[in-house]
Design a protein around this motif. Sequence first.
Motif: not given
Lengths: 359, 89
Positions: A1-28
């Motif tokens: 399986m290919r790895d996916k990297v997630e950045i879980l972000v807590g903010t003053k106005k909600g939670a967000f999730i950034l994700d990318s493939d293992a290259a970690r260059q393009q983020w959604r």
Amino acid sequence: MRDKVEILVGTKKGAFILDSDAARQQWRVRGPFCETWPIHHVVRASDGTLYAGGGSNWYGATVFRSEDDGATWSQSSAGLTYGDDQPKITHIWNLTPSADAATLYAGVEPAGLFRSDDRGETWTHVSGLREHPSTPEWQPGNGGLILHSIALDPTNPHHLWVGISSVGAFETTYGGKTWETRNKGVRADFYPGDPPEFGQCVHKMLLDPTDPQRLIQQNHCGVYRTDDGGSTWTEITNNLPSDFGFPMAVHPRQPETLWVIPHSGPGEGRTMIDGHAAVWRSRDRGDSWQQLDSGLPSDNAYLTVLREAMSTDRLNPAGVYFGTSTGQVFGSADEGENWQLLADFLPDVWSIEAAVVEA
Amino acid sequence: MATVYLPRSLVALFLEPPPRHVEVDSSTLRALVEQLDRRWPGMADRLLEPGPQLREHINVFIDGERERSLDAPLAATSVVHVIPAVAGG
């Protein structure tokens, strides 16, 4: 399986999730989640469940849970109370799951520790901490009287440490029934005379991932490490440009490698020094530090990175990420050598956690 | 049956959200909250803080009058509005 990297972000106005493939260059970027509540911490337990802790001025403190990667969230604060004749709990500041995901700890404001053994459905107060004789003298830091650091010994479920601002570090080897202060060797320059037994302003404390007797902490007054479970701390501020900062990170496999983000002092704005953004890395567990700023803004960047807002992933080389109180998320896919802006214009970022999941 | 109107920000917190207005058979505000909590577990924790008492920034109007006491009576024809306080930022 290919790895996916997630950045879980807590903010003053909600939670967000950034994700990318293992290259970690393009983020959604996905979000905001959790009904745009103020979210102090988002974590993914080893069973895949997402948890987000926060507190609303209207509806109080609660812990959100998602079992479908953020598509839907439930929430519960059942049992998250000190009782009807005690202060109300206003915010969840830290969520720390055990390695097997069976237990979830929550650090709260005003400072206290809770645990859940049913994946956040109900909570039990770990009351021994607030029964410590020092409790009546606990004083808040600038961010409040908050329990923000929870370190679990992976070899012993009855053994853990917590960090409270501005009270210091505590250790229990009895599953939270009794606690000992663990602040020897840590400065408290805002007190006259010798450092007290407690009252130190720990900003972030982490356990070495390879040795449960070794911890590190970024304090209001310096950076420290301990080799004996916190019985004695050694200052490792050394050549850092400031002894003040909030977050700290440790390499997932090479615990000699640490990252901090020095800030100007408490009376000097608490921002990146001289408006020059930089992360400092040590390869020798704090004996010496190296400035890393390639790709970071170097002029007029008066950024602040709060205590929960830096994390590493477990890929090789390790990724390092931090978020700012002005809504930027920066990341490095090569242990801090080079940085890129992953997201901008988010609400004030309060926490960052990196997770690697199977795509 | 009294009718209670719930704010969007409250009903959105539940996986199976309540409708925005609910019929309740309750004689006091306290009983109303208890009934809502039985139907949507956890709702009392969102409306009440230690005391127990209404959370500081949750306003409840019964037939147009602001009430803070959980012992406030409800009539069978009462209309109850739960309204979060306004805030900036």
